[in-house]
Design a protein around this motif. Structure first.
Motif, PDB file in Angstrom:
ATOM      1  N   THR A 115       1.424   9.818  -5.138  1.00 23.84           N
ATOM      2  CA  THR A 115       1.949  11.174  -4.647  1.00 23.84           C
ATOM      3  C   THR A 115       2.599  11.956  -5.733  1.00 23.84           C
ATOM      4  OG1 THR A 115       1.932  10.332  -2.397  1.00 23.84           O
ATOM      5  CG2 THR A 115       3.361  12.257  -2.777  1.00 23.84           C
ATOM      6  N   ALA A 163       0.851  -1.327   0.062  1.00 24.84           N
ATOM      7  CA  ALA A 163      -0.180  -0.046  -0.040  1.00 24.84           C
ATOM      8  C   ALA A 163       0.867   1.283  -0.029  1.00 24.84           C
ATOM      9  CB  ALA A 163      -0.868  -0.064   1.229  1.00 24.84           C
ATOM     10  N   ILE A 164       2.045   1.188   0.737  1.00 21.36           N
ATOM     11  CA  ILE A 164       2.997   2.430   0.943  1.00 21.36           C
ATOM     12  C   ILE A 164       3.306   2.691  -0.931  1.00 21.36           C
ATOM     13  CG2 ILE A 164       4.958   1.268   1.399  1.00 21.36           C
ATOM     14  CD1 ILE A 164       4.089   4.570   2.732  1.00 21.36           C
ATOM     15  N   LYS A 165       3.770   1.663  -1.568  1.00 19.03           N
ATOM     16  CA  LYS A 165       4.287   1.909  -2.993  1.00 19.03           C
ATOM     17  C   LYS A 165       2.940   2.635  -3.696  1.00 19.03           C
ATOM     18  CE  LYS A 165       7.436  -1.653  -3.367  1.00 19.03           C
ATOM     19  NZ  LYS A 165       7.922  -2.820  -4.166  1.00 19.03           N
ATOM     20  N   LYS A 166       1.731   2.307  -3.363  1.00 18.28           N
ATOM     21  CA  LYS A 166       0.628   2.747  -4.025  1.00 18.28           C
ATOM     22  C   LYS A 166       0.526   4.309  -3.742  1.00 18.28           C
ATOM     23  CE  LYS A 166      -3.659   0.990  -5.156  1.00 18.28           C
ATOM     24  NZ  LYS A 166      -4.774   0.386  -4.675  1.00 18.28           N
ATOM     25  N   VAL A 167       0.595   4.709  -2.492  1.00 18.65           N
ATOM     26  CA  VAL A 167       0.557   5.888  -2.085  1.00 18.65           C
ATOM     27  C   VAL A 167       1.660   6.890  -2.613  1.00 18.65           C
ATOM     28  CG1 VAL A 167       0.809   7.540  -0.060  1.00 18.65           C
ATOM     29  CG2 VAL A 167      -0.635   5.473  -0.079  1.00 18.65           C
ATOM     30  N   ILE A 168       2.906   6.282  -2.831  1.00 12.42           N
ATOM     31  CA  ILE A 168       4.128   7.085  -3.376  1.00 12.42           C
ATOM     32  C   ILE A 168       3.827   7.330  -4.808  1.00 12.42           C
ATOM     33  CG2 ILE A 168       6.288   6.861  -4.042  1.00 12.42           C
ATOM     34  CD1 ILE A 168       6.725   5.557  -1.281  1.00 12.42           C
TER      35      ILE A 168
END
Length: 137
Positions: A10, A2-7
């Motif tokens: 962004t 999920a952090i990769k998706k957010v980045i």
């Protein structure tokens, strides 16, 4: 994951800030920026054609980058990244010009909207041709 998706999402969001910052500049500031570049490229007094060409390239290029960043993010999280890029970026291309309508010494230009959307569509075509498809969700 999920952090990769957010980045990934962004990056186009940050670029959107750049787009709207540039469109909200007064006409004199915007002209000064492009004229400075034109003068450096021509090593002296820039011609009006060179200045106009740089401004056109800026419209195209800014939205081209937005298109690439949006397609890249959508490519990893949506089934139809090209459609998502169109749906998300074309309104930005139009709003970009509408913002200029309300800025001092700026105006709404249909040709600029065409350049903006052209940059988005070329970005989509190049992404479809050269960006590898990730394994889906």
């Amino acid at each position: 994951m999920a952090i990769k998706k957010v980045i990934r999402w962004t990056l186009p969001a940050l670029w959107l800030i750049v787009v709207f910052f540039l469109s909200s500049q007064p006409g004199s500031d915007s002209k000064e920026l492009s004229m400075r570049l034109a003068n450096q490229l021509s090593m002296g007094d820039a011609t009006e054609f060179l200045h106009s060409f740089i401004r056109s390239c800026a419209h195209f290029g800014i939205h081209f980058i937005l298109g690439i960043l949006t397609y890249y993010a959508a490519n990893f999280s949506l089934k139809k990244p090209a459609l998502a890029t169109i749906v998300l970026c074309i309104p930005v291309a139009i709003i970009d010009e509408l913002i200029q309508f309300f800025c001092p010494e700026r105006y709404l230009d249909i040709f600029d909207i065409a350049l903006n959307t052209g940059g988005i569509f070329i970005a989509i075509i190049l992404c479809k041709l050269f960006m590898p498809k990730p394994s889906r969700l």
